[in-house]
Design an enzyme around this catalytic site. Structure first.
Site, PDB file in Angstrom:
ATOM      1  N   GLY A 127       0.830  -1.201   0.000  1.00 38.69           N
ATOM      2  CA  GLY A 127       0.000   0.000   0.000  1.00 38.69           C
ATOM      3  C   GLY A 127       0.865   1.252   0.000  1.00 38.69           C
ATOM      4  O   GLY A 127       1.770   1.405  -0.826  1.00 38.69           O
ATOM      5  N   ASP A 180      -4.898  -5.700  -7.888  1.00 40.16           N
ATOM      6  CA  ASP A 180      -5.147  -6.319  -9.207  1.00 40.16           C
ATOM      7  C   ASP A 180      -4.575  -5.448 -10.321  1.00 40.16           C
ATOM      8  O   ASP A 180      -4.033  -5.967 -11.305  1.00 40.16           O
ATOM      9  CB  ASP A 180      -6.652  -6.518  -9.422  1.00 40.16           C
ATOM     10  CG  ASP A 180      -7.266  -7.388  -8.340  1.00 40.16           C
ATOM     11  OD1 ASP A 180      -6.569  -8.315  -7.862  1.00 40.16           O
ATOM     12  OD2 ASP A 180      -8.416  -7.138  -7.943  1.00 40.16           O
ATOM     13  N   SER A 212      -4.802   4.026 -10.180  1.00 40.27           N
ATOM     14  CA  SER A 212      -6.119   3.388  -9.987  1.00 40.27           C
ATOM     15  C   SER A 212      -6.784   3.815  -8.676  1.00 40.27           C
ATOM     16  O   SER A 212      -8.004   3.896  -8.602  1.00 40.27           O
ATOM     17  CB  SER A 212      -5.997   1.858 -10.045  1.00 40.27           C
ATOM     18  OG  SER A 212      -5.535   1.338  -8.814  1.00 40.27           O
TER      19      SER A 212
HETATM   20  O1  RIB Z   1      -9.380  -7.216  -5.451  1.00 42.25           O
HETATM   21  C1  RIB Z   1     -10.616  -6.559  -5.547  1.00 42.25           C
HETATM   22  C2  RIB Z   1     -11.670  -7.543  -5.903  1.00 42.25           C
HETATM   23  O2  RIB Z   1     -11.832  -8.442  -4.823  1.00 42.25           O
HETATM   24  C3  RIB Z   1     -13.041  -6.943  -6.115  1.00 42.25           C
HETATM   25  O3  RIB Z   1     -13.265  -6.565  -7.459  1.00 42.25           O
HETATM   26  C4  RIB Z   1     -13.962  -8.046  -5.636  1.00 42.25           C
HETATM   27  O4  RIB Z   1     -14.738  -8.614  -6.643  1.00 42.25           O
HETATM   28  C5  RIB Z   1     -13.075  -9.086  -4.963  1.00 42.25           C
HETATM   29  O5  RIB Z   1     -12.860 -10.167  -5.765  1.00 42.25           O
END
Ligand code: RIB
Length: 321
Positions: free
Chosen positions: A223, A253, A283
């Site tokens: 983070g 992600d 993001s």
């Molecule tokens: O990492 C974030 C994701 O975690 C979200 O989009 C949610 O769907 C969970 O899977």
């Protein structure tokens, strides 16, 4: 063009924005609600696709309106959906998400169709996987499918990136041998290593324990504390890009999808990590998971506005063994 595969989840994200997190048993009024495509697998696929990778997704979607929306969303993102199949009679995966004023989140997921992605689905997708340089995995699908994919990739020579999220105590480290890049956050690293992960040296020691289990590289996302990259002979700390966080959902992600894209494109690992940290920083300045992921053009504009020397990594001496 970089070719990647994602074996993972699709969720519909139901997000409530709150001034603060509710206490146990408390009902709190949200200031805003948003619904959007999510799921760690699909999020990583979309981040890489928006940056220009050719992405194939192997996933199970629900036999309902959410599932149909998920499929349409992946198609709009130009993701190859030949291996996205409907789980008959099963609802789509759902994530119920709370985001507070600092942009921090709490997430509860209902696996739904994601729980039906089985090793047989991987066998059906073998040709598509073999054609990819990198395969990305997370833990929102059955563990047996994760292990089967790692096994197949190891035999076929594709690199594997595993994001061990959400954290699972039952994850078998022995079956992760052959993972090229493990990308946990601080909590996941602590759970996997069984070691503290508070200070920088804790993170290095915990990462080195995982290297001993046969994982080539551990990249821990921290983070606001940046990213720690640990390999046998390398320890590199990359500071975070300072931004005002509005919503951190999906930042991990964004990082992983971007890292996979830039590394598959041929960037060395440390440079791909730096670019991915910048992509993830952008993001968190926007709401939502996939909704917050930039295209390559927007990302390039963001980068060109960053101070030139703002985010150089600090190479630390690997501890003596
Ligand atoms: O990492 C974030 C994701 O975690 C979200 O989009 C949610 O769907 C969970 O899977």
């Amino acid at each position: 063009m970089a070719r990647l595969a994602v074996v993972g989840s699709n969720n519909i994200d139901l997000v409530a924005y709150l001034p603060r997190m509710p206490e146990r048993g408390e009902t709190l009024e949200a200031t805003r609600f948003e619904m959007g495509p999510g799921g760690k697998g699909a999020n990583q696929a979309v981040a890489a696709a928006r940056l220009g990778s050719q992405v194939v997704m192997v996933s199970k979607i629900g036999d309902d309106i959410f599932g149909r929306n998920m499929l349409a969303n992946l198609q709009e993102e130009k993701i190859d959906v030949r291996h996205v199949r409907v789980a008959p009679g099963t609802p789509n995966g759902i994530a119920s998400i709370l985001v507070d004023a600092a942009g921090e989140n709490m997430i509860a997921i209902v696996k739904g169709a994601n729980g039906h992605l089985m090793p047989d689905d991987i066998r059906l997708a073998e040709d598509a996987l073999k054609a990819c340089r990198i395969v990305l995995l997370q833990l929102e699908i059955p563990l047996e499918t994760v292990y089967a994919t790692i096994g197949f990739c190891t035999r076929s020579g594709c690199k594997v990136i595993l994001n061990p999220a959400p954290a699972k105590a039952e994850l078998n480290l022995r079956l992760l041998r052959g993972v090229d890049f493990l990308v946990p956050n601080r909590t996941e690293l602590a759970m996997l290593s069984g070691m503290p992960t508070t200070a920088g040296e804790d993170i290095v020691a915990a990462s080195r324990k995982l290297l001993q289990a046969g994982i080539a590289t551990v990249i821990t996302t921290l983070g606001a504390d940046g990213v720690m990259l640990v390999e046998k002979e390398v320890v590199l700390h990359i500071p975070a890009v300072p931004v005002k966080a509005v919503d951190t959902t999906g930042a991990g992600d964004a990082f992983i999808g971007a890292f996979a894209h830039f590394h598959a494109e041929g960037k060395p690992v440390a440079e791909a990590v730096q670019l991915a940290a910048q992509y993830a920083a952008l993001s968190v300045t926007r709401r939502g998971a996939q909704k917050s992921f930039a295209t390559l053009a927007t990302f390039d504009a963001f980068r060109s506005a960053l101070p030139a020397k703002g985010q150089k990594g600090e190479r630390l001496r690997p501890p003596k063994r």
